[in-house]
Scaffold this active site. Structure first.
Site, mmCIF file in Angstrom:
data_model
loop_
_atom_site.group_PDB
_atom_site.id
_atom_site.type_symbol
_atom_site.label_atom_id
_atom_site.label_comp_id
_atom_site.label_asym_id
_atom_site.label_seq_id
_atom_site.Cartn_x
_atom_site.Cartn_y
_atom_site.Cartn_z
ATOM 1 N N ASN A 136 0.873 -1.185 0.000
ATOM 2 C CA ASN A 136 0.000 0.000 0.000
ATOM 3 C C ASN A 136 0.906 1.230 0.000
ATOM 4 O O ASN A 136 1.508 1.553 1.009
ATOM 5 C CB ASN A 136 -0.883 -0.046 1.263
ATOM 6 C CG ASN A 136 -1.700 1.216 1.448
ATOM 7 O OD1 ASN A 136 -1.798 2.050 0.558
ATOM 8 N ND2 ASN A 136 -2.302 1.349 2.630
ATOM 9 N N LYS A 176 0.026 4.253 -0.269
ATOM 10 C CA LYS A 176 -0.618 5.453 0.298
ATOM 11 C C LYS A 176 -0.374 6.641 -0.637
ATOM 12 O O LYS A 176 -0.331 6.453 -1.851
ATOM 13 C CB LYS A 176 -0.110 5.689 1.726
ATOM 14 C CG LYS A 176 -0.207 4.409 2.570
ATOM 15 C CD LYS A 176 0.053 4.619 4.011
ATOM 16 C CE LYS A 176 -0.106 3.288 4.742
ATOM 17 N NZ LYS A 176 0.013 3.399 6.179
ATOM 18 N N HIS A 210 -9.423 1.259 5.071
ATOM 19 C CA HIS A 210 -8.134 1.437 5.748
ATOM 20 C C HIS A 210 -8.329 2.400 6.921
ATOM 21 O O HIS A 210 -9.128 3.334 6.834
ATOM 22 C CB HIS A 210 -7.097 1.976 4.755
ATOM 23 C CG HIS A 210 -5.716 1.966 5.332
ATOM 24 N ND1 HIS A 210 -5.280 2.943 6.196
ATOM 25 C CD2 HIS A 210 -4.702 1.076 5.209
ATOM 26 C CE1 HIS A 210 -4.038 2.649 6.566
ATOM 27 N NE2 HIS A 210 -3.665 1.523 5.989
ATOM 28 N N GLU A 227 -6.703 4.804 7.889
ATOM 29 C CA GLU A 227 -6.493 6.215 7.556
ATOM 30 C C GLU A 227 -7.718 6.807 6.866
ATOM 31 O O GLU A 227 -7.978 8.008 6.963
ATOM 32 C CB GLU A 227 -5.220 6.359 6.694
ATOM 33 C CG GLU A 227 -3.977 6.190 7.559
ATOM 34 C CD GLU A 227 -2.775 5.587 6.858
ATOM 35 O OE1 GLU A 227 -2.695 5.652 5.621
ATOM 36 O OE2 GLU A 227 -1.909 5.046 7.564
ATOM 37 N N GLU A 229 -5.350 -4.908 10.762
ATOM 38 C CA GLU A 229 -4.292 -3.921 10.977
ATOM 39 C C GLU A 229 -4.562 -3.143 12.263
ATOM 40 O O GLU A 229 -5.375 -2.204 12.267
ATOM 41 C CB GLU A 229 -4.261 -2.922 9.816
ATOM 42 C CG GLU A 229 -3.980 -3.538 8.473
ATOM 43 C CD GLU A 229 -3.429 -2.502 7.502
ATOM 44 O OE1 GLU A 229 -2.287 -2.665 7.071
ATOM 45 O OE2 GLU A 229 -4.117 -1.518 7.210
ATOM 46 N N GLY A 272 2.790 2.076 10.816
ATOM 47 C CA GLY A 272 3.805 3.119 10.684
ATOM 48 C C GLY A 272 4.549 3.447 11.967
ATOM 49 O O GLY A 272 5.232 4.456 12.045
ATOM 50 N N SER A 307 3.497 -2.333 10.359
ATOM 51 C CA SER A 307 4.940 -2.455 10.597
ATOM 52 C C SER A 307 5.529 -3.802 10.187
ATOM 53 O O SER A 307 6.425 -4.318 10.852
ATOM 54 C CB SER A 307 5.262 -2.134 12.062
ATOM 55 O OG SER A 307 4.924 -0.788 12.349
HETATM 56 P P1 PGA Z 1 2.994 0.134 7.625
HETATM 57 O O1 PGA Z 1 1.509 0.428 7.072
HETATM 58 O O2 PGA Z 1 3.465 -1.139 7.015
HETATM 59 O O3 PGA Z 1 3.793 1.319 7.175
HETATM 60 O O4 PGA Z 1 2.885 0.042 9.117
HETATM 61 C C1 PGA Z 1 0.592 -0.616 6.891
HETATM 62 C C2 PGA Z 1 -0.704 -0.082 6.330
HETATM 63 O O5 PGA Z 1 -1.127 1.016 6.695
HETATM 64 O O6 PGA Z 1 -1.352 -0.748 5.488
#
Ligand code: PGA
Length: 254
Positions: A16, A18, A102, A104, A172, A178, A217
Site C-alpha cells: 500500500n 498510500k 483502511h 487512515e 491492521e 507506521g 509495521s
Molecule cells: P505500515 O503500514 O506497514 O507502514 O505500518 C501498513 C498499512 O497502513 O497498510
C-alpha cells in the site's frame, strides 16, 4: 497458537503506497519488476499505488505476476462526486483489487462501517477483490477490547455475500501502522483465529478460503515469523513496500 494444519490458501503480499509515488519511488516499481521477472512466486503479489499511477504501472507490469489495486473507491459507478473514483474506474485503469476501510480512511475521512460495506459491494460489482481493513485503536487494545472491536467491524463492514475469489480481510491494529510496533505472535494468532471463525460463521465453507492478511509495521525482519502463524495468509505492507528490495524480501518470505 493458530491452526497448525498445512496452509491451503495461497498467501497474498500487498503493498500500500498510500500518498507516495512521486519521483524516485516511482522507479522502485521497475526494480521490483526486475526482481520478480522469471521467478516462481509462492504467493500472489499486489501493489496499490495512488490511482494516478495505475495505468502507467499496468503498462510497466504487463506480462508479470504483479497485480494492481486501488486504495479506496466510491460506492457509486459514476456521477456527481467530485474527487472520487469508482471501482469500475479502477478496474478500467488496470486494478484487480481495491483496499476499503483502511484506518487512515476511517480516521481521516470519518468512514463508517456501513460506507465501507457499500464500497466492498461496489468492488464486487466492478469485478474487483475487496481488501477490507479492520483493526483496533491503541486505547481499545490497552483496554482489551480488540476482539469486540474487530468482531463488530467484521459484522458491519463485510459485504453480505463473498468468498475467496473476491474478498480479503486485512487485520491492521491502528497502533501498529507506521510505528514500528507490532502485537506479539500470540496476539496476532488469537485475532486471526477469531476472524477465521467469524468468516466461517458468516460465509460457511467459503469463509475457510478467504485470505486474512496481517498489516502494521511488517518488515523484512519480522515477515517470516508473522507468516508462520496459522491463519495469517500474507501481509498488507505500507512503508516497506516503497522500497523494492524490502518489498521483494517480504514477498519471498511468504
Ligand atoms: P505500515 O503500514 O506497514 O507502514 O505500518 C501498513 C498499512 O497502513 O497498510
Amino acid at each position: 497458537m493458530g491452526s497448525k494444519m498445512a496452509k491451503t490458501r495461497r498467501p497474498l503480499v500487498a503493498g500500500n503506497w498510500k500518498m507516495n509515488g512521486l519521483g524516485k519511488s516511482r522507479s522502485e516499481l521497475k526494480k521490483l519488476i526486475a526482481k520478480m521477472s522469471g521467478k516462481k512466486l509462492r504467493c500472489d503479489a499486489l501493489l496499490c499505488p495512488p490511482a494516478t499511477l495505475l495505468s502507467e504501472f499496468r503498462k510497466l507490469s504487463k506480462g508479470t505476476r504483479l497485480r494492481l489495486g486501488g486504495q479506496d473507491c466510491h460506492p457509486e459507478t459514476a456521477g456527481a462526486n467530485t474527487g472520487d473514483i469508482s471501482a469500475e474506474m479502477l478496474a478500467d485503469a488496470g486494478a484487480a483489487y481495491v483496499i476499503v476501510g483502511h484506518s487512515e480512511r476511517r480516521g481521516d475521512h470519518g468512514e463508517t462501517d456501513a460506507l465501507i460495506q457499500a464500497k466492498a459491494s461496489a468492488a464486487h460489482r466492478a469485478g474487483l477483490t475487496a481488501v477490507v481493513c479492520i483493526g483496533e485503536s491503541k486505547s481499545e487494545y490497552l483496554s482489551k477490547r480488540t476482539l469486540r472491536v474487530v468482531g463488530s467491524q467484521l459484522s458491519r463492514s463485510l459485504p453480505r455475500k463473498a468468498g475467496p475469489g473476491n474478498l480479503v480481510v486485512a487485520y491492521e491494529p491502528v497502533w501498529a501502522i507506521g510505528t514500528g510496533l507490532t502485537p506479539t505472535v500470540a496476539e496476532i494468532a488469537k485475532v486471526h483465529d477469531y476472524i477465521r471463525k467469524r468468516l466461517v460463521q458468516r460465509f460457511g465453507r467459503a469463509g475457510e478460503g478467504v485470505r486474512i492478511l496481517y498489516g502494521g509495521s511488517v518488515k523484512p525482519g519480522n515477515a517470516q515469523e508473522i507468516f508462520a502463524i496459522g491463519n495469517v495468509d500474507g501481509a498488507l505492507v505500507g512503508g516497506a513496500s516503497l522500497k523494492a528490495s524490502d518489498f521483494w524480501e517480504i514477498i519471498r518470505a511468504a
